[in-house]
Design an enzyme around this catalytic site. Structure first.
Site, PDB file in Angstrom:
ATOM      1  N   GLY A  15      12.210  55.705  29.456  1.00  0.00           N
ATOM      2  CA  GLY A  15      11.050  55.584  28.586  1.00  0.00           C
ATOM      3  C   GLY A  15      10.582  56.872  27.942  1.00  0.00           C
ATOM      4  O   GLY A  15       9.439  56.964  27.476  1.00  0.00           O
ATOM      5  N   LYS A  40      26.405  52.337  23.023  1.00  0.00           N
ATOM      6  CA  LYS A  40      25.559  52.212  24.213  1.00  0.00           C
ATOM      7  C   LYS A  40      26.421  51.627  25.331  1.00  0.00           C
ATOM      8  O   LYS A  40      26.769  50.442  25.302  1.00  0.00           O
ATOM      9  CB  LYS A  40      24.378  51.287  23.909  1.00  0.00           C
ATOM     10  CG  LYS A  40      23.468  50.986  25.099  1.00  0.00           C
ATOM     11  CD  LYS A  40      22.423  52.033  25.281  1.00  0.00           C
ATOM     12  CE  LYS A  40      21.451  51.655  26.402  1.00  0.00           C
ATOM     13  NZ  LYS A  40      20.405  52.669  26.614  1.00  0.00           N
ATOM     14  N   ASP A  52      18.795  48.390  22.390  1.00  0.00           N
ATOM     15  CA  ASP A  52      18.641  49.723  21.820  1.00  0.00           C
ATOM     16  C   ASP A  52      19.453  49.880  20.548  1.00  0.00           C
ATOM     17  O   ASP A  52      19.020  50.541  19.593  1.00  0.00           O
ATOM     18  CB  ASP A  52      19.047  50.779  22.841  1.00  0.00           C
ATOM     19  CG  ASP A  52      18.120  50.793  24.047  1.00  0.00           C
ATOM     20  OD1 ASP A  52      16.966  50.349  23.906  1.00  0.00           O
ATOM     21  OD2 ASP A  52      18.550  51.232  25.123  1.00  0.00           O
TER      22      ASP A  52
END
Length: 227
Positions: A15, A40, A52
């Site tokens: 995060g 990813k 993402d």
């Protein structure tokens, strides 16, 4: 700072802004005339809508991007795979795909899962280990928080990379506030004084900007980045 062909983006924690940093790096490199792709290795949290790669494409625009394996629960890859009863690809499979992409693009941006030593396969392979497999073509960008505690977390991550002989391409601060306080200003000055190149700081709430504005400002946030 000139970035390597393969850029592994890791964080001091989860995060901290890895995905937004990946998008900003992609935008800057594209504006410098480079062909960029994003990979990813492990995406978790798919059951909650997390992607993402999709977020990078939304912010940057048309871009070649892919994910190695997609898992449902918002956990680290190994426990998430256990819940889904999925066998994770070995680290070598990710490395092979990344090298294939590197042969077709100027830069491959590889976004990790969580921090540097989070396991990506069932044999203890981490993003650090992936960087070692990829060799001299690869370098790490470390994303850190600007808030209290970041100096220790960042130093630990950089030390882990140094002890493994892995190249650090730079440090980025995620979530830089509009009105930074003494803590944020002090942390930024300290990080900028360390040997690892300081590439810049991303505006807090950057992902909520209009994508065109995001791409324009990315060059200001990461003014030290060179193709």
């Amino acid at each position: 700072m000139t970035l390597p062909r393969i850029i592994l983006i890791t964080g001091t924690d989860t995060g901290v802004g890895k995905t937004v940093t990946t998008a900003a790096l992609a935008a800057v490199l594209q504006q410098q005339g480079r062909s960029v792709t994003v990979y990813k290795p492990c995406q978790t949290g798919h059951s909650l809508g997390d992607s993402d790669v999709a977020e990078v494409i939304r912010l940057v625009g048309p871009l070649t991007a892919e994910t190695g394996v997609v898992l449902g629960e918002p956990l680290a890859p190994v426990p998430a795979a256990a819940v889904d009863r999925v066998v994770l690809p070995p680290l070598a499979a990710h490395a092979e795909r990344i090298l294939d992409l590197a042969s077709e693009h100027d830069h491959v941006l590889v976004e990790g899962a969580g921090g540097l030593l989070v396991e990506l396969d069932h044999d203890g392979g981490t993003l650090a280990a992936l960087g070692a497999v990829l060799g001299n073509q690869a370098g790490f960008v470390v994303v850190a928080r600007p808030s209290l505690g970041t100096l220790n977390h960042t130093a630990l991550t950089l030390e882990a990379l140094e002890r493994r002989g892995l190249h650090v391409a730079g440090v980025v601060l995620g979530g830089w506030p509009d009105t930074p306080g003494l803590v944020e200003q002090s942390n930024r000055a300290t990080l900028a004084s360390w040997p690892a190149p300081f590439l810049g700081a991303l505006q807090d709430g950057a992902a909520q900007l209009d994508p065109a504005v995001f791409r324009e400002r990315a060059c200001l946030w990461l003014e030290e980045v060179r193709a």
